[in-house]
Design a protein around this motif. Structure first.
Motif, PDB file in Angstrom:
ATOM      1  N   ILE A  20     -11.706   1.761  -0.368  1.00  0.00           N
ATOM      2  CA  ILE A  20     -11.602   0.688   0.200  1.00  0.00           C
ATOM      3  C   ILE A  20     -13.629  -0.218   0.390  1.00  0.00           C
ATOM      4  CG2 ILE A  20     -10.684  -1.606   1.958  1.00  0.00           C
ATOM      5  CD1 ILE A  20      -8.391   0.681   0.928  1.00  0.00           C
ATOM      6  N   SER A 145      -1.618   1.668   8.564  1.00  0.00           N
ATOM      7  CA  SER A 145      -0.997   2.072   6.772  1.00  0.00           C
ATOM      8  C   SER A 145       0.146   1.304   7.408  1.00  0.00           C
ATOM      9  CB  SER A 145      -1.280   3.390   6.152  1.00  0.00           C
ATOM     10  OG  SER A 145      -0.863   3.932   4.949  1.00  0.00           O
ATOM     11  N   PRO A 190      -2.773  -1.277   4.545  1.00  0.00           N
ATOM     12  CA  PRO A 190      -2.304  -0.959   3.048  1.00  0.00           C
ATOM     13  C   PRO A 190      -0.881  -0.405   2.724  1.00  0.00           C
ATOM     14  CG  PRO A 190      -4.373  -0.754   3.762  1.00  0.00           C
ATOM     15  CD  PRO A 190      -3.785  -0.814   5.249  1.00  0.00           C
ATOM     16  N   ILE A 193      -3.232   1.851  -2.045  1.00  0.00           N
ATOM     17  CA  ILE A 193      -3.724   1.594  -3.253  1.00  0.00           C
ATOM     18  C   ILE A 193      -4.084   2.130  -4.033  1.00  0.00           C
ATOM     19  CG2 ILE A 193      -6.242   0.095  -2.972  1.00  0.00           C
ATOM     20  CD1 ILE A 193      -4.226  -1.639  -1.708  1.00  0.00           C
ATOM     21  N   GLY A 220      -1.605  -1.813  -5.495  1.00  0.00           N
ATOM     22  CA  GLY A 220      -2.995  -2.884  -4.529  1.00  0.00           C
ATOM     23  C   GLY A 220      -4.374  -2.066  -5.146  1.00  0.00           C
ATOM     24  N   VAL A 225      -7.673  -5.235  -0.438  1.00  0.00           N
ATOM     25  CA  VAL A 225      -7.450  -5.013   0.785  1.00  0.00           C
ATOM     26  C   VAL A 225      -9.248  -6.304   1.789  1.00  0.00           C
ATOM     27  CG1 VAL A 225      -7.783  -3.270   2.670  1.00  0.00           C
ATOM     28  CG2 VAL A 225      -6.013  -2.789   0.851  1.00  0.00           C
ATOM     29  N   VAL A 247      -0.875  -5.629   3.729  1.00  0.00           N
ATOM     30  CA  VAL A 247      -1.201  -5.841   2.560  1.00  0.00           C
ATOM     31  C   VAL A 247      -0.772  -4.340   1.409  1.00  0.00           C
ATOM     32  CG1 VAL A 247      -3.703  -5.945   1.060  1.00  0.00           C
ATOM     33  CG2 VAL A 247      -3.532  -6.508   3.472  1.00  0.00           C
ATOM     34  N   ASP A 248       0.626  -4.975   1.176  1.00  0.00           N
ATOM     35  CA  ASP A 248       1.273  -3.569   0.816  1.00  0.00           C
ATOM     36  C   ASP A 248       2.517  -4.140  -0.773  1.00  0.00           C
ATOM     37  OD1 ASP A 248       3.483  -5.230   2.003  1.00  0.00           O
ATOM     38  OD2 ASP A 248       3.580  -3.319   3.036  1.00  0.00           O
TER      39      ASP A 248
END
Length: 254
Positions: A20, A145, A190, A193, A220, A225, A247-248
């Motif tokens: 990321i 997270s 997140p 990912i 993702g 992210v 963002v999940d």
């Protein structure tokens, strides 16, 4: 307060090829940010800095440091501040995973994970806050997270979840303390990912298993992210602080 015309963002954990941090550094460089890179390997930091300058025409400087070592981290940020335009933003992305079960957990593993994932964030925030307060403007975004909100259930287990939960408390407290100086502090949580921190490159089978818990039909990407980080450190996000943006893929709704 408006941003200066020439602005620098520091990205920790930026050098991993599939991470990321690298996706964030590349996206922000494409948007005109000058990039301060902090990671463990000096060669990788220097290589990424040269690549960003060549590709996007921005200034970039990479300095090796272990975020868990406050002295190393402060020195790295000092060097970045001396070599690049004004530090306006910090993206705390450096982190380590830990899939070890609680009953097998050693004291060494507990401290390793918290030192990087929580103490390292504090050390970086503490140093950049000095400069941001002096300049009267700043944006800080840290990766937490969904594991912090759900008690794990993805890949990493207890010490990771604890550290990432600590990041949420740190984010909210710093937002309150630094807000009077026009500094915003937010977190991103997140979900799954496709990065190496999930235990290596995800197979199609593993992706399919992860998607079963989501409300979208894919795992993702690092760009997902990075885009959220770009928004939260932007000039237009000055009225958003102390928040956690998930963002999940809908894994955790709150």
């Amino acid at each position: 307060m408006t941003f200066p015309q020439a602005k620098t963002v520091i990205v920790t954990g930026a050098a991993s090829p599939r991470g990321i941090g690298r996706a964030t550094a590349e996206l922000l460089a494409s948007q005109g940010w000058h990039i301060g890179i902090i990671d463990l390997d000096q060669g990788a930091c220097t290589s990424l800095a040269e690549e960003l300058t060549s590709r996007y025409g921005v200034q970039a400087l990479g300095v090796a440091a272990d975020v868990a070592d406050e002295g190393q981290l402060r020195s790295a940020i000092d060097q970045i501040e001396a070599g690049l335009p004004q530090i306006v933003a910090l993206a705390n992305i450096a982190g380590v995973s830990s899939p070890i079960g609680y009953l097998e957990l050693t004291s060494e593993e507990w401290h390793r994970v918290l030192d990087v994932n929580l103490n390292g964030v504090h050390y970086a925030c503490r140093r950049v806050a000095e400069s941001m307060v002096r300049n009267g403007i700043g944006r800080i975004v840290t990766l937490s997270s969904v594991s912090a909100q759900r008690g794990g259930g993805t890949f990493s287990k207890t010490p990771y979840s604890v550290a990432k939960a600590g990041v949420l408390g740190l984010t909210r407290s710093l937002a309150r303390e630094l807000g009077p100086y026009d500094i915003t502090v937010n977190a991103i949580a997140p979900g799954p990912i496709d990065t190496d921190i999930m235990g290596g490159t995800l197979t199609d089978q593993r992706k399919a298993e992860l998607v079963q818990d989501l409300v979208v039909n894919r795992v993702g990407s690092t760009h997902d992210v990075a885009s959220a980080i770009s928004f939260l450190i932007g000039e237009d996000a000055g009225y958003i602080t102390g928040q956690t943006l998930n963002v999940d893929g809908g894994l955790y709704m709150h």
